[in-house]
Design a protein around this motif. Sequence first.
Motif, PDB file in Angstrom:
ATOM      1  N   MET A 315     -24.569  59.580 -38.296  1.00 60.76           N
ATOM      2  CA  MET A 315     -23.155  59.478 -37.382  1.00 60.76           C
ATOM      3  C   MET A 315     -22.301  58.453 -38.046  1.00 60.76           C
ATOM      4  N   LEU A 326     -13.771  54.790 -36.932  1.00 57.27           N
ATOM      5  CA  LEU A 326     -12.953  55.294 -38.177  1.00 57.27           C
ATOM      6  C   LEU A 326     -12.184  56.487 -37.735  1.00 57.27           C
TER       7      LEU A 326
ATOM      8  N   ILE B  18     -19.602  64.073 -52.076  1.00 63.28           N
ATOM      9  CA  ILE B  18     -21.257  64.302 -51.759  1.00 63.28           C
ATOM     10  C   ILE B  18     -22.116  63.963 -53.111  1.00 63.28           C
ATOM     11  N   PHE B  83     -16.380  57.725 -48.264  1.00 67.87           N
ATOM     12  CA  PHE B  83     -17.141  58.731 -47.286  1.00 67.87           C
ATOM     13  C   PHE B  83     -18.512  58.339 -46.976  1.00 67.87           C
ATOM     14  N   PHE B  84     -19.185  57.566 -47.865  1.00 70.70           N
ATOM     15  CA  PHE B  84     -20.359  57.083 -47.470  1.00 70.70           C
ATOM     16  C   PHE B  84     -20.223  55.821 -46.712  1.00 70.70           C
ATOM     17  N   ILE B  85     -19.106  55.033 -46.929  1.00 71.93           N
ATOM     18  CA  ILE B  85     -18.934  53.845 -46.178  1.00 71.93           C
ATOM     19  C   ILE B  85     -18.865  54.350 -44.506  1.00 71.93           C
ATOM     20  N   LYS B  86     -17.914  55.144 -44.340  1.00 75.35           N
ATOM     21  CA  LYS B  86     -17.734  55.785 -43.042  1.00 75.35           C
ATOM     22  C   LYS B  86     -19.172  56.062 -42.244  1.00 75.35           C
ATOM     23  N   ARG B  87     -20.085  56.710 -43.217  1.00 78.01           N
ATOM     24  CA  ARG B  87     -21.356  57.081 -42.531  1.00 78.01           C
ATOM     25  C   ARG B  87     -22.359  55.890 -42.559  1.00 78.01           C
ATOM     26  N   GLY B  88     -21.977  54.672 -43.024  1.00 81.64           N
ATOM     27  CA  GLY B  88     -23.010  53.567 -43.001  1.00 81.64           C
ATOM     28  C   GLY B  88     -23.878  53.499 -44.152  1.00 81.64           C
ATOM     29  N   LEU B  89     -23.711  54.369 -45.223  1.00 85.38           N
ATOM     30  CA  LEU B  89     -24.639  54.630 -46.141  1.00 85.38           C
ATOM     31  C   LEU B  89     -24.259  53.590 -47.344  1.00 85.38           C
ATOM     32  N   CYS B 106     -29.936  51.931 -44.382  1.00 82.70           N
ATOM     33  CA  CYS B 106     -29.618  53.420 -44.369  1.00 82.70           C
ATOM     34  C   CYS B 106     -29.581  53.972 -45.554  1.00 82.70           C
TER      35      CYS B 106
END
Lengths: 605, 149
Positions: A315, A326, B18, B83-89, B106
Amino acid sequence: MIIRKIEVKGAGKKSAILEFKEGLNVIAGASDTGKSYITKCFQFIFGAETPPKQIEQASGYTHLEVTFEQHNGTQRFVLSRELNEKSDITLIDIDNEGTKSVLKPSHKGYPNLSEFFLSKFGLNDKVLAKGTESMNHSSLTMRILEKVFLVDEERIISENSPLGKGQNTEKTIELSLIKTLLTGDDDSAILEAKEDKQSKTGIKQKLHNFEDFLEKFFPVTDESEASLQQLDETLEALEASYEQAERELNQLLTSNNELVHARTLVRRKAEGISRTIDDDSVLIDRFKVLENKYISDRERLEAKTEAAVYIEKQMLANCPVCGNDLPQDEEIDIETIIQSGAAEITKINSHLSDLHSTISSVQIAIDNNSSELSLYENEISQIDALLEENVGNKLKENRKLLAELDIARKSFRKKRDLEQKRSEILSEIGRLQVAYDEISDTYTIEDFSKEAHQLAKQISNILVRWDFPNGQDTIFDLNTRDVVVGNKPRSHFGKGYRAICFSAFIIGLMEYLVPQGRHPGFVILDSPLTTYRKRDEAMQPDNDEVVLANNLIYAFYRDLCDFYGHNQIIVLDNQEPDQDLIPKMNYIHFSQNEDIGRYGFFPIN
Amino acid sequence: MGKRERLMGHQAIYNTPIEIGTRAALILTVLDSKVSLDDLVIYDYALLYSAEFGGPDNLHPAIPNHVAEIAHRREHLPDAIRFFIKRGLIDIHITESGHYYSSNECTLDFVSCLKSNYYKKAWKRLDWLSANKKTVINTTFIDLATRRT
């Protein structure tokens, strides 16, 4: 020249003197009056070694003097000599204030009588031949010349040549003497001839050396019999066979051209194929790289799809800075991604499949080409082997032949040089041999038969005037150096005729030589009219003694009176001349009578 | 960056956010430290072309002039990371010395799930990378440019 006076003196003794005039001088008288002594005195003054034998009348007499006169009263000189063996002669120059000089009696030593006297007739420094084989020589000396103008009683009846001493026969020197006198040319050439003959020994030695050298260093073996011509022929043959070999080689090369041409074609094909193989190999490498890329890309697609699936489950988190939501700007359509990814993968697989087929077929092409290439290379090796066999070997043979030819040529040159040297030496030997042969081993006295003939004529005339039998038929025999009258050699005559002939010879010779200037101009004859001598009767009854005809004797004296006024003839004889001839001559009579006239040569004390 | 442009990153087939981001995540996980952007660029390059650093065979086939990828990576890595930061990765740390990135729990969960062949291959290289990070970091561009590609 004439003899003016002869004087024998001694201390406290009255001199024994005789005076002479031009023309005929006769000293007639019996034996033992000193006639022989006078002759011996003349001999002694002309350089004889021994003085006159000491006769009884001569004791106490120590000196002899003879006065000579040249050219009608001018140039007078006296020769004086002590009556001792080997004493010196004193020359007194009357016209030159009586200056005295000493002369040696023999021709050795200087100054000497020979030189002095002979130079007045141009007869000094004359060389006579002594031996034709030995080529020895002798100077013309006073002693030799004396024979020609002074004849003693023994020699005048000699059977040997008038030119000699009367005892031994010395043919060569006598001939040389008469030739020199008659022609004026002596035999000094004999000196050179002797040198030449002596050099013959040296030449002979050289010849031997050359011949030895030749034998040692240039031996004639069976092999080296080759002449220059033969050697040249051998070389020609060698060169010809070399040319032959070259021609063969060229032929071979030409016939091999087809092979070479074929080889070139195959080579070209091989190279073409080789390049193709290389290009294909490179192609395969490139394809392999592409293959890897495809595979890698496929993997990445699979990986991406997997990752996408898991990410979608995540998510959206809050902004870590401010905590706010965001912005939802990126939605990933996971289905599309999966599908498109799969589609791409399919495409890639298809590409890969095509690529694999391509790679395979190229690989097959490479394999086929490689085997074709090795076929070509085999073919080339075969052709090469053939060429090597044909040409390579021939080349080796050719080179070997060349080497052989070179050796042969060098050997030929060496032989040729040897042969050359050899023939040079041979020609040198030939030259030397010719030079050797040319040199005479004997000396030949020049022909003077013309002069001899003239002399004979002169003598003949004299003998005719003297009423000598067959006098007109007179020749001079060069072999015996003596006269032959009416085919009879003088030596075959009896004593009397021998003496007359001798005298004719001497006088004839004077007649011949005085105009030439080669004669003193006087002769002294002792007992020319030799007859039977009472004194000797008891000792030697001579059977072939001949009493000369009176008319001969008369003719003899008459002739001497008439024809020799310009010269001087001194005759000493037993035989008195005819009375009416006496006024015509300078007559000296030895009476052998103390009371009448002159006893003898010596005054009686 | 406009929406269109951002979307274009996803429209690519290869080197998408990705793909790039996943690799970044893997790198950060294995290094387990705060890494700058530039270091991350280099680590990513080293992961793909490890052979050039004396490591295992390349993960990607080395096509000619692939050194240029560094520039591309520098350009697109920030988007992938975001992109990955937004998904907390991926975590971002903004300090006085710059921006740094690191992995979190994560990230670990995420990467543990990745089972594709590609990722299996990657792990081998990641181990090597972790052991040789000093060597990699000290390699200059010139070194890379002159090495055989």
